[in-house]
Design a protein around this motif. Structure first.
Motif, PDB file in Angstrom:
ATOM      1  N   TYR A 164       0.823  -1.207   0.000  1.00  0.00           N
ATOM      2  CA  TYR A 164       0.000   0.000   0.000  1.00  0.00           C
ATOM      3  C   TYR A 164       0.862   1.264   0.000  1.00  0.00           C
ATOM      4  N   ARG A 165       1.967   1.252   0.723  1.00  0.00           N
ATOM      5  CA  ARG A 165       2.873   2.413   0.699  1.00  0.00           C
ATOM      6  C   ARG A 165       3.378   2.679  -0.714  1.00  0.00           C
ATOM      7  N   ARG A 166       3.727   1.617  -1.450  1.00  0.00           N
ATOM      8  CA  ARG A 166       4.169   1.788  -2.841  1.00  0.00           C
ATOM      9  C   ARG A 166       3.082   2.440  -3.697  1.00  0.00           C
ATOM     10  N   ASN A 167       1.839   2.328  -3.245  1.00  0.00           N
ATOM     11  CA  ASN A 167       0.715   2.903  -3.984  1.00  0.00           C
ATOM     12  C   ASN A 167       0.217   4.199  -3.366  1.00  0.00           C
ATOM     13  N   GLY A 168       1.045   4.837  -2.551  1.00  0.00           N
ATOM     14  CA  GLY A 168       0.746   6.166  -2.037  1.00  0.00           C
ATOM     15  C   GLY A 168      -0.042   6.239  -0.754  1.00  0.00           C
ATOM     16  N   PHE A 169      -0.289   5.116  -0.104  1.00  0.00           N
ATOM     17  CA  PHE A 169      -1.056   5.118   1.139  1.00  0.00           C
ATOM     18  C   PHE A 169      -0.132   5.308   2.339  1.00  0.00           C
ATOM     19  N   THR A 170      -0.619   6.024   3.337  1.00  0.00           N
ATOM     20  CA  THR A 170       0.104   6.182   4.601  1.00  0.00           C
ATOM     21  C   THR A 170      -0.889   6.032   5.755  1.00  0.00           C
ATOM     22  N   ARG A 171      -0.362   5.661   6.902  1.00  0.00           N
ATOM     23  CA  ARG A 171      -1.204   5.594   8.101  1.00  0.00           C
ATOM     24  C   ARG A 171      -1.705   6.998   8.424  1.00  0.00           C
ATOM     25  N   ASP A 172      -2.981   7.071   8.809  1.00  0.00           N
ATOM     26  CA  ASP A 172      -3.527   8.384   9.168  1.00  0.00           C
ATOM     27  C   ASP A 172      -3.773   8.520  10.668  1.00  0.00           C
ATOM     28  N   GLY A 173      -3.373   7.524  11.437  1.00  0.00           N
ATOM     29  CA  GLY A 173      -3.506   7.576  12.884  1.00  0.00           C
ATOM     30  C   GLY A 173      -4.740   6.876  13.425  1.00  0.00           C
ATOM     31  N   ALA A 174      -5.700   6.541  12.577  1.00  0.00           N
ATOM     32  CA  ALA A 174      -6.914   5.862  13.038  1.00  0.00           C
ATOM     33  C   ALA A 174      -6.624   4.380  13.268  1.00  0.00           C
ATOM     34  N   THR A 175      -7.182   3.855  14.335  1.00  0.00           N
ATOM     35  CA  THR A 175      -7.037   2.437  14.659  1.00  0.00           C
ATOM     36  C   THR A 175      -8.413   1.860  14.970  1.00  0.00           C
ATOM     37  N   SER A 176      -8.499   0.559  14.863  1.00  0.00           N
ATOM     38  CA  SER A 176      -9.736  -0.138  15.171  1.00  0.00           C
ATOM     39  C   SER A 176      -9.369  -1.564  15.562  1.00  0.00           C
ATOM     40  N   SER A 177     -10.359  -2.380  15.751  1.00  0.00           N
ATOM     41  CA  SER A 177     -10.108  -3.791  16.026  1.00  0.00           C
ATOM     42  C   SER A 177     -11.146  -4.612  15.276  1.00  0.00           C
ATOM     43  N   HIS A 178     -10.746  -5.822  14.945  1.00  0.00           N
ATOM     44  CA  HIS A 178     -11.587  -6.705  14.146  1.00  0.00           C
ATOM     45  C   HIS A 178     -11.710  -8.023  14.894  1.00  0.00           C
ATOM     46  N   PRO A 179     -12.935  -8.444  15.254  1.00  0.00           N
ATOM     47  CA  PRO A 179     -13.077  -9.724  15.955  1.00  0.00           C
ATOM     48  C   PRO A 179     -12.794 -10.896  15.024  1.00  0.00           C
ATOM     49  N   ALA A 180     -12.065 -11.881  15.526  1.00  0.00           N
ATOM     50  CA  ALA A 180     -11.767 -13.104  14.775  1.00  0.00           C
ATOM     51  C   ALA A 180     -11.817 -14.271  15.748  1.00  0.00           C
ATOM     52  N   GLY A 181     -13.001 -14.842  15.884  1.00  0.00           N
ATOM     53  CA  GLY A 181     -13.164 -15.924  16.848  1.00  0.00           C
ATOM     54  C   GLY A 181     -12.896 -15.403  18.250  1.00  0.00           C
ATOM     55  N   SER A 182     -11.980 -16.041  18.959  1.00  0.00           N
ATOM     56  CA  SER A 182     -11.666 -15.649  20.332  1.00  0.00           C
ATOM     57  C   SER A 182     -10.659 -14.506  20.400  1.00  0.00           C
ATOM     58  N   ALA A 183     -10.169 -14.048  19.267  1.00  0.00           N
ATOM     59  CA  ALA A 183      -9.165 -12.978  19.235  1.00  0.00           C
ATOM     60  C   ALA A 183      -9.776 -11.676  18.733  1.00  0.00           C
ATOM     61  N   THR A 184      -9.106 -10.605  19.053  1.00  0.00           N
ATOM     62  CA  THR A 184      -9.433  -9.295  18.507  1.00  0.00           C
ATOM     63  C   THR A 184      -8.171  -8.785  17.840  1.00  0.00           C
ATOM     64  N   LEU A 185      -8.277  -8.476  16.558  1.00  0.00           N
ATOM     65  CA  LEU A 185      -7.112  -8.086  15.774  1.00  0.00           C
ATOM     66  C   LEU A 185      -7.031  -6.573  15.643  1.00  0.00           C
ATOM     67  N   PRO A 186      -5.862  -6.015  15.912  1.00  0.00           N
ATOM     68  CA  PRO A 186      -5.701  -4.567  15.757  1.00  0.00           C
ATOM     69  C   PRO A 186      -5.545  -4.200  14.278  1.00  0.00           C
ATOM     70  N   THR A 187      -6.259  -3.176  13.862  1.00  0.00           N
ATOM     71  CA  THR A 187      -6.170  -2.704  12.475  1.00  0.00           C
ATOM     72  C   THR A 187      -5.823  -1.230  12.465  1.00  0.00           C
ATOM     73  N   VAL A 188      -5.185  -0.798  11.384  1.00  0.00           N
ATOM     74  CA  VAL A 188      -4.834   0.607  11.199  1.00  0.00           C
ATOM     75  C   VAL A 188      -5.398   1.062   9.859  1.00  0.00           C
ATOM     76  N   ARG A 189      -5.724   2.350   9.802  1.00  0.00           N
ATOM     77  CA  ARG A 189      -6.279   2.886   8.563  1.00  0.00           C
ATOM     78  C   ARG A 189      -5.167   3.577   7.765  1.00  0.00           C
ATOM     79  N   LEU A 190      -5.192   3.319   6.467  1.00  0.00           N
ATOM     80  CA  LEU A 190      -4.279   3.958   5.535  1.00  0.00           C
ATOM     81  C   LEU A 190      -5.098   4.794   4.553  1.00  0.00           C
ATOM     82  N   THR A 191      -4.592   5.958   4.210  1.00  0.00           N
ATOM     83  CA  THR A 191      -5.283   6.838   3.270  1.00  0.00           C
ATOM     84  C   THR A 191      -4.302   7.357   2.222  1.00  0.00           C
ATOM     85  N   ARG A 192      -4.853   7.825   1.137  1.00  0.00           N
ATOM     86  CA  ARG A 192      -4.061   8.581   0.147  1.00  0.00           C
ATOM     87  C   ARG A 192      -4.966   9.602  -0.511  1.00  0.00           C
TER      88      ARG A 192
END
Length: 164
Positions: free
Chosen positions: A136-164
């Motif tokens: 994604y960086r090669r395609n002009g995306f960068t982290r914008d500081g937003a974070t979230s989480s995604h449930p996956a069974g018994s786990a919660t996965l941390p996610t970050v938002r990228l924008t361009r």
């Protein structure tokens, strides 16, 4: 020796639902092993996923594309107007997955180009997925500081938002 067949990308149709499901689950198992609980990945069901993909494709509220090589679907991408309550860009890359055997073929780039082109867009990516983030960086995306989480069974996965 014969050169590998070229990758082609086209709009997905309802007839692609099963093939997309196979790639979806296979790519998740390849990319997320060690990030998601093994039992969650093992329980993923192609037939249920194919039913979900059939419904998504029938609704037509997302743009869906498949990448093929030698007549086999090896990847998919979806994009739309954004699923967030307050999207930071007018277009969201909702998902893009390629089977590991197709890494390096250009399929991912072709799918991204088909789904969002060079338009302003955003996406969510698993935090700690350096291969995806580098793409994604090669395609002009960068982290914008937003974070979230995604449930996956018994786990919660941390996610970050990228924008361009």
């Amino acid at each position: 020796m014969t050169a590998p067949a070229a990758v082609t990308v086209r709009r997905a149709t309802v007839a692609d639902a099963h093939a997309i499901a196979v790639v979806h689950i296979g790519a998740w198992r390849e990319a997320y092993a060690g990030h998601m609980p093994a039992e969650f990945l093992a329980r993923m069901d192609v037939e249920q996923s194919a039913r979900n993909w059939t419904a998504i494709l029938q609704r037509g509220d997302t743009d869906a594309f498949v990448a093929e090589r030698d007549g086999e679907v090896i990847g998919w991408a979806t994009a739309g107007s954004g699923r967030d309550d307050d999207p930071p860009r007018p277009r969201e890359l909702e998902g893009i997955y390629i089977l590991a055997k197709a890494y390096g073929t250009g399929a991912g780039q072709q799918l991204l180009d088909a789904a969002i082109g060079d338009a302003p867009a955003y996406l969510w990516v698993l935090d700690g997925n350096p291969r995806a983030e580098a793409f994604y960086r090669r395609n002009g995306f960068t982290r914008d500081g937003a974070t979230s989480s995604h449930p996956a069974g018994s786990a919660t996965l941390p996610t970050v938002r990228l924008t361009r």
